[in-house]
Scaffold this active site. Structure first.
Site, mmCIF file in Angstrom:
data_model
loop_
_atom_site.group_PDB
_atom_site.id
_atom_site.type_symbol
_atom_site.label_atom_id
_atom_site.label_comp_id
_atom_site.label_asym_id
_atom_site.label_seq_id
_atom_site.Cartn_x
_atom_site.Cartn_y
_atom_site.Cartn_z
ATOM 1 N N TYR A 15 -0.352 7.694 -5.366
ATOM 2 C CA TYR A 15 0.920 7.790 -4.633
ATOM 3 C C TYR A 15 1.977 8.573 -5.417
ATOM 4 O O TYR A 15 3.145 8.184 -5.457
ATOM 5 C CB TYR A 15 1.454 6.379 -4.310
ATOM 6 C CG TYR A 15 0.808 5.817 -3.067
ATOM 7 C CD1 TYR A 15 1.327 6.101 -1.815
ATOM 8 C CD2 TYR A 15 -0.343 5.041 -3.136
ATOM 9 C CE1 TYR A 15 0.727 5.621 -0.670
ATOM 10 C CE2 TYR A 15 -0.954 4.560 -2.001
ATOM 11 C CZ TYR A 15 -0.412 4.848 -0.754
ATOM 12 O OH TYR A 15 -1.015 4.384 0.361
ATOM 13 N N TYR A 142 0.168 -1.544 7.632
ATOM 14 C CA TYR A 142 -0.546 -0.907 6.524
ATOM 15 C C TYR A 142 -1.749 -1.783 6.187
ATOM 16 O O TYR A 142 -1.600 -2.963 5.868
ATOM 17 C CB TYR A 142 0.346 -0.758 5.282
ATOM 18 C CG TYR A 142 -0.435 -0.176 4.128
ATOM 19 C CD1 TYR A 142 -0.700 1.191 4.076
ATOM 20 C CD2 TYR A 142 -0.966 -0.985 3.135
ATOM 21 C CE1 TYR A 142 -1.459 1.730 3.043
ATOM 22 C CE2 TYR A 142 -1.722 -0.449 2.100
ATOM 23 C CZ TYR A 142 -1.963 0.901 2.064
ATOM 24 O OH TYR A 142 -2.726 1.431 1.053
ATOM 25 N N ASP A 234 -4.976 -9.882 8.156
ATOM 26 C CA ASP A 234 -4.983 -9.166 6.880
ATOM 27 C C ASP A 234 -3.961 -9.847 5.973
ATOM 28 O O ASP A 234 -2.774 -9.529 5.997
ATOM 29 C CB ASP A 234 -4.635 -7.689 7.111
ATOM 30 C CG ASP A 234 -4.585 -6.907 5.801
ATOM 31 O OD1 ASP A 234 -4.668 -7.541 4.727
ATOM 32 O OD2 ASP A 234 -4.444 -5.674 5.858
ATOM 33 N N LYS A 263 -5.594 -8.541 -3.535
ATOM 34 C CA LYS A 263 -4.399 -8.630 -4.389
ATOM 35 C C LYS A 263 -4.305 -9.903 -5.240
ATOM 36 O O LYS A 263 -4.779 -9.914 -6.354
ATOM 37 C CB LYS A 263 -3.160 -8.423 -3.520
ATOM 38 C CG LYS A 263 -3.122 -6.991 -2.972
ATOM 39 C CD LYS A 263 -1.747 -6.494 -2.637
ATOM 40 C CE LYS A 263 -1.775 -5.001 -2.408
ATOM 41 N NZ LYS A 263 -1.591 -4.595 -1.025
HETATM 42 C C1 LIG Z 1 -2.378 -3.456 -0.313
HETATM 43 C C2 LIG Z 1 -2.852 -3.819 1.038
HETATM 44 C C3 LIG Z 1 -4.120 -3.424 1.497
HETATM 45 C C4 LIG Z 1 -5.020 -2.531 0.675
HETATM 46 O O1 LIG Z 1 -5.475 -3.166 -0.471
HETATM 47 P P1 LIG Z 1 -6.008 -2.268 -1.707
HETATM 48 O O2 LIG Z 1 -6.568 -3.276 -2.653
HETATM 49 O O3 LIG Z 1 -4.822 -1.535 -2.233
HETATM 50 O O4 LIG Z 1 -7.051 -1.355 -1.155
HETATM 51 C C5 LIG Z 1 -4.515 -3.846 2.740
HETATM 52 N N1 LIG Z 1 -3.719 -4.623 3.498
HETATM 53 C C6 LIG Z 1 -2.509 -5.026 3.105
HETATM 54 C C7 LIG Z 1 -1.689 -5.892 3.983
HETATM 55 C C8 LIG Z 1 -2.015 -4.628 1.861
HETATM 56 O O5 LIG Z 1 -0.787 -5.001 1.476
#
Ligand SMILES: *Cc1c(COP(=O)(O)O)cnc(C)c1O
Length: 421
Positions: A15, A142, A234, A263
């Site tokens: 980024y 996202y 998600d 995460k």
């Molecule tokens: C960061 C994020 C992703 C992508 O995860 P990465 O480990 O960076 O590939 C997918 N969904 C959400 C909601 C996110 O915040």
């Protein structure tokens, strides 16, 4: 050569426009909420190192468990073989998730966890003999940077170079009091071709920390259930306490069919992703027909060290003290919100759980690319705080171990910025 110069010769950062990037700060160690650069300068990691760190850096409990696992088994192929850390993590994680989740599929990160969720849903309908190809998602969503994850994310400057290669998705607005009936009708009208609805519950993170109410998401999920549309939560960013509860979907009556997590999963120590699902979905892949198999996997699927880091992180997450810290941060954010919400430079301010976001008044159209972003970023860095604005939006998303003194220091820095920038 300094580390900065060596970095510049050989590294391409994420980024980052490398043409005019600021020098990348060499970090030599981390401890709790702080990271330290090679000159001994201390920074408060107020964005949890891109939202992954929940218990602080170099946490001794996680470090001890990871170190022990390294001497026992670092990795083994996960097709045809299994191991205790992967099984134990699934056993401990599934009962914590809202609703009834039955199976864990391991991947490496959030984007791949999303890819697997999408493939599970699309192939589920194929395997059932009722193929469906449409996917429903939020406009500013996202979900990651791989092609499937990009496709279900909002079209933005991040996807611009690839837009004509992304598959078609039905995008809907975030639900609110005024549009909820219209959105429900739309879902019921679309129903026959929609395989699944993927959403970030309560907060659209990268989209600008856009927040919406649980009751409207619940209404959308009711409509999805009625229309036979699978629901993918998600929770890559919201999982593991960020929204005040262990998972954002705890605030819903309707429970999703699939969860994506990453995460905070390992406490921010290692890359690991999981996609969980119900037996209803899993069972649709059981067949003598080989074509009904989920043909997906990654070299490092279910890496034992990452699983052990996750188990250690769960130990800490489930301690009373952690929950008290989450509640403490939530309460202090709420006080700060009241304090600055009427300031003329605060265009909007919102909070969900441990996340607070402030939209800067700029007087004109702004975007992720705005100059204000860099001004704010360097302003806080100079004060020893890592805050990475999304355009004109700054947010605090801290490790739960942050002290009241450090929270106050960040709040004060934001107040000065409101006066000076
Ligand atoms: C960061 C994020 C992703 C992508 O995860 P990465 O480990 O960076 O590939 C997918 N969904 C959400 C909601 C996110 O915040």
């Amino acid at each position: 050569m300094s580390l900065i110069e060596r970095d510049k010769k050989v590294i391409w950062h994420p980024y980052t426009q490398m043409k005019n990037a600021l020098p990348h700060i060499p970090i030599v160690r981390g401890a709790g909420v702080y990271v330290f650069d090679e000159n001994g300068r201390r920074y408060i990691d107020a964005v949890s190192s891109w939202w992954v760190n929940i218990h602080g850096h170099a946490h001794p409990h996680i470090a001890k468990k990871v170190a022990a696992q390294l001497n026992v088994l670092e990795h083994v192929i996960f097709a045809g073989f299994t191991h205790e850390p992967a099984v134990l993590l699934a056993e401990r994680l599934l009962p914590l998730l809202p609703g009834k989740q039955d199976k864990v599929f391991y991947t490496d990160n959030g984007s791949t966890a999303v890819e697997v969720a999408l493939k599970m849903c699309l192939q589920y309908w194929n395997n059932k003999g009722k193929p469906k190809t449409k996917i429903l998602a939020f406009k500013n969503a996202y979900h990651g940077d791989t092609f499937g994850a990009m496709s279900v994310s909002g079209r933005s400057i991040f996807t611009d170079a690839f837009n004509n290669l992304l598959f078609d998705v039905e995008f809907i607005d975030l639900p609110n009091h005024d549009n909820i009936e219209k959105l429900k009708t739309k879902i019921l009208d679309l129903k026959s071709d929609v395989a699944c609805f993927i959403f970030e519950p309560l907060i659209l993170g990268s989209g600008g920390m856009l927040m919406y109410e649980a009751k409207y998401l619940d209404a959308l999920l009711s409509a999805c259930k009625e229309a036979n549309i699978l629901a993918i939560a998600d929770e890559v960013m919201t999982g593991f306490g960020r929204t005040g509860t262990y998972f954002a979907c705890e605030k819903l009556d309707n429970k999703p069919d699939i969860f994506c997590l990453s995460k905070g999963l390992t406490g921010g120590t290692m890359p690991l992703g999981v996609t969980t699902c119900t037996n209803e979905i899993f069972d649709a892949f059981l067949s003598d027909d080989k074509l009904k198999t989920l043909y997906h996997g990654h070299s490092f699927t279910a890496n034992p060290i990452a699983c052990v880091a996750s188990l250690a992180s769960l130990d800490i997450l489930l301690e009373n003290e952690t929950l008290e810290n989450i509640k403490r941060i939530e309460a202090r954010h709420a006080v700060f919100l009241e304090e600055i919400k009427s300031h003329s430079k605060v265009k909007a301010i919102r909070q969900t759980g441990t996340i607070i976001a402030i939209e800067w008044e700029t007087g004109n159209e702004t975007s992720y690319l705005s100059n204000l972003r860099n001004l704010l970023y360097t302003y806080f860095l100079d004060k020893g705080i890592i805050l990475r604005p999304l355009g004109n939006i700054i947010y605090i998303l801290p490790p739960y171990v942050i002290s009241n003194e450090d929270l106050d220091y960040i709040y004060d820095a934001i107040k000065s910025a409101l006066e000076e920038i």
